[in-house]
Design a protein around this motif. Structure first.
Motif, PDB file in Angstrom:
ATOM      1  N   GLY A   1       0.795  -1.222   0.000  1.00  0.00           N
ATOM      2  CA  GLY A   1       0.000   0.000   0.000  1.00  0.00           C
ATOM      3  C   GLY A   1       0.824   1.268   0.000  1.00  0.00           C
ATOM      4  N   ASN A   2       2.074   1.187  -0.430  1.00  0.00           N
ATOM      5  CA  ASN A   2       2.908   2.372  -0.513  1.00  0.00           C
ATOM      6  C   ASN A   2       2.491   3.265  -1.670  1.00  0.00           C
ATOM      7  N   ILE A   3       2.655   4.562  -1.502  1.00  0.00           N
ATOM      8  CA  ILE A   3       2.482   5.514  -2.593  1.00  0.00           C
ATOM      9  C   ILE A   3       3.701   5.433  -3.499  1.00  0.00           C
ATOM     10  N   GLY A   4       3.504   5.542  -4.795  1.00  0.00           N
ATOM     11  CA  GLY A   4       4.618   5.590  -5.724  1.00  0.00           C
ATOM     12  C   GLY A   4       4.560   4.481  -6.764  1.00  0.00           C
ATOM     13  N   LEU A   5       5.449   4.589  -7.762  1.00  0.00           N
ATOM     14  CA  LEU A   5       5.572   3.558  -8.779  1.00  0.00           C
ATOM     15  C   LEU A   5       6.478   2.451  -8.242  1.00  0.00           C
ATOM     16  N   PHE A   6       6.031   1.222  -8.357  1.00  0.00           N
ATOM     17  CA  PHE A   6       6.811   0.093  -7.854  1.00  0.00           C
ATOM     18  C   PHE A   6       8.077  -0.059  -8.699  1.00  0.00           C
ATOM     19  N   LEU A   7       9.233   0.114  -8.068  1.00  0.00           N
ATOM     20  CA  LEU A   7      10.507   0.045  -8.781  1.00  0.00           C
ATOM     21  C   LEU A   7      11.059  -1.377  -8.814  1.00  0.00           C
ATOM     22  N   GLY A   8      10.708  -2.160  -7.804  1.00  0.00           N
ATOM     23  CA  GLY A   8      11.173  -3.539  -7.766  1.00  0.00           C
ATOM     24  C   GLY A   8      11.455  -3.988  -6.347  1.00  0.00           C
ATOM     25  N   LYS A   9      11.878  -5.252  -6.208  1.00  0.00           N
ATOM     26  CA  LYS A   9      12.255  -5.789  -4.910  1.00  0.00           C
ATOM     27  C   LYS A   9      13.759  -6.058  -4.894  1.00  0.00           C
ATOM     28  N   ALA A  10      14.365  -5.715  -3.765  1.00  0.00           N
ATOM     29  CA  ALA A  10      15.808  -5.877  -3.644  1.00  0.00           C
ATOM     30  C   ALA A  10      16.194  -7.343  -3.804  1.00  0.00           C
ATOM     31  N   GLU A  11      17.124  -7.607  -4.719  1.00  0.00           N
ATOM     32  CA  GLU A  11      17.634  -8.968  -4.917  1.00  0.00           C
ATOM     33  C   GLU A  11      18.822  -9.228  -4.006  1.00  0.00           C
ATOM     34  N   LYS A  12      19.629  -8.205  -3.813  1.00  0.00           N
ATOM     35  CA  LYS A  12      20.758  -8.260  -2.899  1.00  0.00           C
ATOM     36  C   LYS A  12      20.725  -6.989  -2.064  1.00  0.00           C
ATOM     37  N   GLY A  13      20.903  -7.130  -0.760  1.00  0.00           N
ATOM     38  CA  GLY A  13      20.869  -5.973   0.110  1.00  0.00           C
ATOM     39  C   GLY A  13      22.130  -5.838   0.919  1.00  0.00           C
TER      40      GLY A  13
END
Length: 428
Positions: free
Chosen positions: A318-330
């Motif tokens: 439910g975040n505002i904004g365009l979904f950029l992706g999910k972190a593959e490596k952090g």
């Protein structure tokens, strides 16, 4: 109100836009809003980073009226006993500045305004729980010129209220929805210790929840999800039906949103309202604008049905904004992901930490593709982004603002020379 073309013969619908900053106000005017609502200093139901000063409010009223746009002031917080003197001072200031309406929810404030400042046009906030014709009729008898209906009403209910009353009716047409009934949410007060009705909602509904189940000898945590996080409301496909139901004004929610969002949403609805009803080309263009407004996933809320099945997406944060992706490596200094949309240095990103539910925003300072710095990257590019926060694998990342929009925001200024002064505070 902007008039539709002579070939449509459809009553006009006021397009009401939010503004939490001067830049958002100016953008809303430029993009075609018929009216704009802002918050009164201190006593409004949105805790903004900075309240408008009185010179700014006066300049906005004058600027709006010069462009034949109305300006409403939301003084819709609950008033504490010690704030009554401040409320009287604020009403006196507004009486002198003459905005087009004052939006309120506190009945004590209603008494002050109605008795001592009868020149102020009063609108009943949605927080006053107008969800049937009896309530609307009562507010009309009390002298309110407009009633903002509860967000939980369907079109047939709104049409019935229209037949039973003659006061102006305003509804929310786009923006955030609340999981609770309008004006009755105590979720933030209960879990966060801060009242949403005082403008300090900590949004516990946007967090991830899980529960414990006994399985065998031990306890296993279930997967859970974002069980209370409502999708945003979007009614652009329903505008002809909304007009036929007798609605006076369509409100866009979002005094906490940035100018890019406000301008994009206003432009989309202006386009749809000015086109012939159901025009496919205009509707397609408006939809494309909304898809790039950096809002949340959308639904039609309660307007279409009193039991919406698409109001919540439990797997989505439910975040505002365009979904950029999910972190593959952090890591502690950055993260890698496959971009779902373009991103550039200077853009603002928000990271949602899946395990804790915390959210952090930061400005992009460095982008790396195969170890080489890039000023920007396109969609579908595996990119390493430097970040000042610890990001883990699977944490979601959203694009919430662009450098381009913030540069334009800084360039905006009112045509009038506004002399700054400090806004009133509860201690004055």
């Amino acid at each position: 109100m902007k008039k539709n073309g002579p070939e449509t013969a459809v009553p006009s619908l006021e397009l009401l836009a939010p503004a939490g900053t001067v830049a958002a106000f100016e953008t809303a005017v430029e993009k075609g809003a018929d009216a704009i609502y802002i918050g009164a200093p201190v006593l409004n139901a949105r805790a903004l980073s900075r309240d408008f000063t009185w010179p700014e409010i006066g300049a906005m009223i004058e600027h709006a009226h010069h462009r034949q746009v109305k300006l409403f002031v939301a003084m819709n917080s609950l008033i504490r006993e010690e704030e009554i003197p401040l409320a009287v001072k604020t009403l006196a200031k507004l009486s002198a500045l003459q905005p087009d309406a004052l939006i309120i929810q506190d009945l004590g404030l209603y008494h002050l305004a109605h008795t001592h400042f009868p020149e102020l046009r009063l609108h009943a906030s949605t927080l006053l729980l107008a969800h049937n014709s009896m309530a609307v009729r009562k507010f009309e008898e009390m002298g309110f010129k407009r009633v903002v209906l509860a967000r939980e009403l369907s079109l047939p209910e709104i049409a019935r209220i229209r037949k039973e009353t003659s006061v102006e009716l305003e509804i929310f047409g786009h923006g955030a929805l609340c999981f609770s009934y309008s004006g009755l949410c105590l979720f933030s007060s209960s879990l966060g210790g801060k009242s949403g009705l005082r403008g300090h909602c900590v949004q516990p509904c946007r967090r991830r929840y899980s529960w414990m189940e006994k399985r065998g000898r031990g306890q296993d945590r279930s997967s859970g999800g974002y069980l209370f996080s409502m999708n945003d409301l979007r009614s652009i496909e329903l505008l002809p039906e909304i007009i036929r139901a007798g609605v006076t004004s369509l409100k866009i929610e979002g005094r906490l949103r940035n100018p890019h969002y406000v301008g994009t949403v206003v432009e989309a609805y202006r386009m749809a309202l000015d086109a012939p009803p159901g025009d496919p080309a205009a509707l397609a263009a408006a939809r494309e604008l909304l898809d790039n407004s950096m809002g949340r996933k959308t639904c039609t809320g309660f307007i279409k049905t009193i039991h919406p099945r698409d109001a919540i997406t439990p797997v989505h944060s439910g975040n505002i904004g365009l979904f950029l992706g999910k972190a593959e490596k952090g890591g502690q200094k950055g993260f890698q992901l496959l971009t779902r949309c373009p991103v550039a240095k200077g853009d603002r990103l928000r990271v949602h930490l899946e395990k804790s539910g915390e959210r952090y925003s930061f400005t992009v300072t460095n982008l790396l593709v195969r170890g080489k710095e890039k000023p920007s990257v396109a969609a579908d590019t595996r990119t390493t982004i430097e970040c000042p926060y610890q990001v883990g694998r699977g944490d979601a990342v959203y694009l919430v603002d662009t450098k381009k929009s913030r540069v334009l925001e800084r360039k905006k200024s009112l045509a009038l020379n506004v002399q700054q002064e400090k806004p009133l505070s509860s201690s004055q």
